[in-house]
Design an enzyme around this catalytic site. Structure first.
Site, PDB file in Angstrom:
ATOM      1  N   CYS A  75       0.780  -1.238   0.000  1.00 51.03           N
ATOM      2  CA  CYS A  75       0.000   0.000   0.000  1.00 51.03           C
ATOM      3  C   CYS A  75       0.812   1.288   0.000  1.00 51.03           C
ATOM      4  CB  CYS A  75      -0.979  -0.033   1.157  1.00 51.03           C
ATOM      5  SG  CYS A  75      -2.301  -1.243   0.869  1.00 51.03           S
ATOM      6  N   LYS A 133       2.035   3.985   1.660  1.00 51.01           N
ATOM      7  CA  LYS A 133       3.270   4.420   2.312  1.00 51.01           C
ATOM      8  C   LYS A 133       4.210   3.260   2.567  1.00 51.01           C
ATOM      9  CE  LYS A 133       1.565   8.409   2.157  1.00 51.01           C
ATOM     10  NZ  LYS A 133       0.308   7.936   1.553  1.00 51.01           N
ATOM     11  N   CYS A 188      -5.900  -1.192  -3.029  1.00 53.12           N
ATOM     12  CA  CYS A 188      -7.055  -0.644  -3.740  1.00 53.12           C
ATOM     13  C   CYS A 188      -6.888  -0.843  -5.246  1.00 53.12           C
ATOM     14  CB  CYS A 188      -7.222   0.835  -3.426  1.00 53.12           C
ATOM     15  SG  CYS A 188      -7.641   1.146  -1.705  1.00 53.12           S
ATOM     16  N   GLU A 243      -3.523  14.217   2.676  1.00 50.23           N
ATOM     17  CA  GLU A 243      -4.237  14.210   1.401  1.00 50.23           C
ATOM     18  C   GLU A 243      -5.495  15.078   1.498  1.00 50.23           C
ATOM     19  OE1 GLU A 243      -3.197   9.687  -0.126  1.00 50.23           O
ATOM     20  OE2 GLU A 243      -5.241  10.185   0.501  1.00 50.23           O
ATOM     21  N   SER A 274      -4.881  12.497  -2.901  1.00 50.16           N
ATOM     22  CA  SER A 274      -4.931  11.042  -2.993  1.00 50.16           C
ATOM     23  C   SER A 274      -4.604  10.614  -4.414  1.00 50.16           C
ATOM     24  CB  SER A 274      -6.330  10.565  -2.610  1.00 50.16           C
ATOM     25  OG  SER A 274      -6.528   9.221  -2.991  1.00 50.16           O
TER      26      SER A 274
END
Length: 552
Positions: free
Chosen positions: A114, A116, A183, A443, A470
């Site tokens: 993901c 970070k 995602c 974000e 984002s």
């Protein structure tokens, strides 16, 4: 058995974990992951850790698994938790360094999915410069009718405006994340998985794999085995991570229409490897490279469709003339040799067959969407060191735009102003003091989604900030404005009513008719010292355009 007299406790302690003398004699390999029951991108990584460990053992080395889990930017949205997102990258990278150095490992495998975590692992790999390999944790599939998570913000804004029913909103929430994995759109997670492969630090065709597939588990096992071979040959990360391989990553970033957050992470990775990184070079490459990958948020398909269509190797074959093909990769071969092997094997063609299950073809997924990249670097009197905009998916009339500043100091205030229609067509929403030294560089996802949910505003209103957006964001959004307000940047001197000119083709962002020297005498706003780890990050953070890393 060789006796360790320099650190005699080390072997004794390892034998306390049921290791035997033969285990002690083997090369010691760290398997570092962000596994945890924290979010879909971390929850299934233990399976990949076990597979990578098998690959290591089958090649005669001894694995040890360590975990520093990550946070989820989606879960951190909409509250102060988002301020902790960027600093988490620094902490994860630091803990990988601690684990590797404290236990004297001979090499490492890093496994994550993901936003970070992936750049943190790439930073740690570059910093440690051991034999190393990165294993991407894959992506989840889309929900019903191709629904992907980044659309939730838009649905939420529609629900708040009574455009979407509560029942529809709940159905979207319940079905947006069908499984574990990152995602399923070309946000920061998918982008950075692809960047790892493009730099040669992951096995070919490993980025954005379907997280629930057997392919990804086999890949993790192969990566563990490959790491042992790299260690035997003495090939270290910085033999692979070079200015030439970084150039390759920037080429692929333009072609995928990648997240603007890569322009925070790639400079930080380059810093760890001692590689110069220039924003102007990013812009030059973006102008040359066509945008070729039809994935959300600006395209049509989820990112697993890109993997089935051939993923990074398929894209590299198309863009060969723009790439450095003689760079070394974790396969032990050059990039050119990897691509030739892929083309000969028929492997990519085999994977294309899965697209037919969705009535999709490769040419639907990999196609020219724009002649030149997706991102531009803007400069001007409110962004002397630069700002970043992802201009694909914007209304073209917003590429050159002059509007009236409406200044805010928190994202939530700006979002509420949009939702309550206090922002009007022709306004420029300015969110200042949101950079690394401001509030940690959060974000602005919900603000951009509120804007995009309004058909009138999205084609007549812009957002500029020294914070970031984002990877799911789209529309007229300009971030990373540097110098940031907390360092005296001109964005912090803007007032309501100032006229702001944006000219993306000319790469300009500026305030018209503003005497900033006079403004400095009129405006005195001190940045509040942040608490805890945010305070340490605030005191040490480099600028956004330099990578937002903690200076040492």
């Amino acid at each position: 058995m060789g006796i360790n007299t320099n650190a005699p406790e080390m072997d004794a302690l390892r034998m306390g974990m049921h290791w035997d003398e033969e285990d002690i004699e083997r090369k010691q390999i760290l398997v570092e992951s962000t596994f945890g029951d924290s979010h879909p991108g971390s929850v299934g990584l233990d399976k990949l850790v076990n597979m990578a460990a098998d690959g290591i053992k089958f090649r005669g080395a001894k694995p040890s698994s360590y975990t520093t889990t990550d946070i989820c930017d989606g879960i951190a949205q909409g509250h102060e938790g988002m301020n902790y997102s960027l600093v988490s990258r620094e902490l994860i990278a630091g803990m990988v360094e601690v684990h590797a150095k404290a236990s004297a490992f001979d090499g490492l495998v890093c496994i994550s999915s993901c936003d970070k975590a992936v750049p943190a692992h790439l930073m740690a790999l570059a910093r440690l410069n051991l034999p190393g390999i990165f294993v991407p944790g894959g992506v989840m599939p889309s929900g019903p009718n191709g629904f992907t998570l980044e659309q939730i913000g838009n649905v939420n804004a529609g629900f708040k405006k009574n455009i979407i029913s509560e029942e529809t909103f709940r159905i979207c929430q319940a079905s947006a994340c069908p499984s574990g994995g990152a995602c399923q759109f070309m946000g920061t997670a998918a982008t950075m998985q692809i960047m790892a492969e493009a730099m040669g630090l992951s096995l070919p065709h490993s980025a954005v794999m379907p997280a629930s597939s057997t392919d990804i588990q086999n890949m993790a096992k192969q990566a563990g085995a490959r790491l042992v071979e790299l260690q035997k040959k003495g090939i270290r990360v910085r033999d692979i991570l070079t200015p030439e391989s970084m150039h390759n990553a920037l080429v692929i970033h333009g072609a995928i229409g990648g997240s603007t957050n890569a322009l925070i992470h790639l400079p930080a990775i380059a810093e760890e490897a001692g590689i110069p990184f220039y924003a102007d070079e990013v812009d030059r490459i973006q102008r040359q490279i066509p945008f070729l990958v039809n994935t959300r948020p600006v395209g049509r398909y989820a990112t697993d469709m890109f993997w089935y269509a051939g993923g990074v190797p398929a894209l590299m074959i198309i863009l060969k003339e723009h790439l450095n093909l003689d760079v070394l990769t974790v396969t032990g071969q050059t990039l050119g040799e990897n691509l030739e092997q892929m083309e000969r094997s028929g492997y990519l063609k085999e994977k294309e067959g899965f697209l037919a299950n969705y009535s999709v073809s490769k040419k639907d997924v990999i196609k020219k969407l724009n002649d030149s990249g997706a991102i531009a670097i803007l400069k001007g009197n409110i962004a002397r060191d630069g700002a970043v905009v992802k201009y694909v998916g914007m209304d073209e009339k917003m590429h050159t735009f002059t509007g009236t500043a409406r200044v805010f100091y928190t994202e939530l205030d700006a979002r509420d102003a949009i939702l309550t229609r206090r922002i009007q067509p022709g306004d420029v929403v300015v969110i200042a003091y949101a950079g690394p030294k401001g509030s940690g560089m959060p974000e602005m996802f919900y603000t951009t989604e509120a804007l995009c949910a309004d058909p009138e505003l999205v084609s007549s209103t812009a957002i500029i900030t020294d914070g970031r957006f984002s990877g799911a964001s789209k529309g007229p959004c300009i971030g990373h404005v540097s110098p940031e307000a907390a360092e005296g940047g001109e964005i912090g001197l803007l007032k309501d009513g100032d006229r702001i000119r944006i000219d993306i083709p000319s790469r300009i962002i500026e305030a018209l008719g503003v005497d900033f020297e006079q403004r400095r005498k009129e405006i005195s706003r001190k940045q509040e010292k942040l608490p805890g780890i945010l305070g340490i990050f605030q005191a040490t953070a480099a600028s956004a355009m330099a990578g937002g890393y903690m200076r040492r």
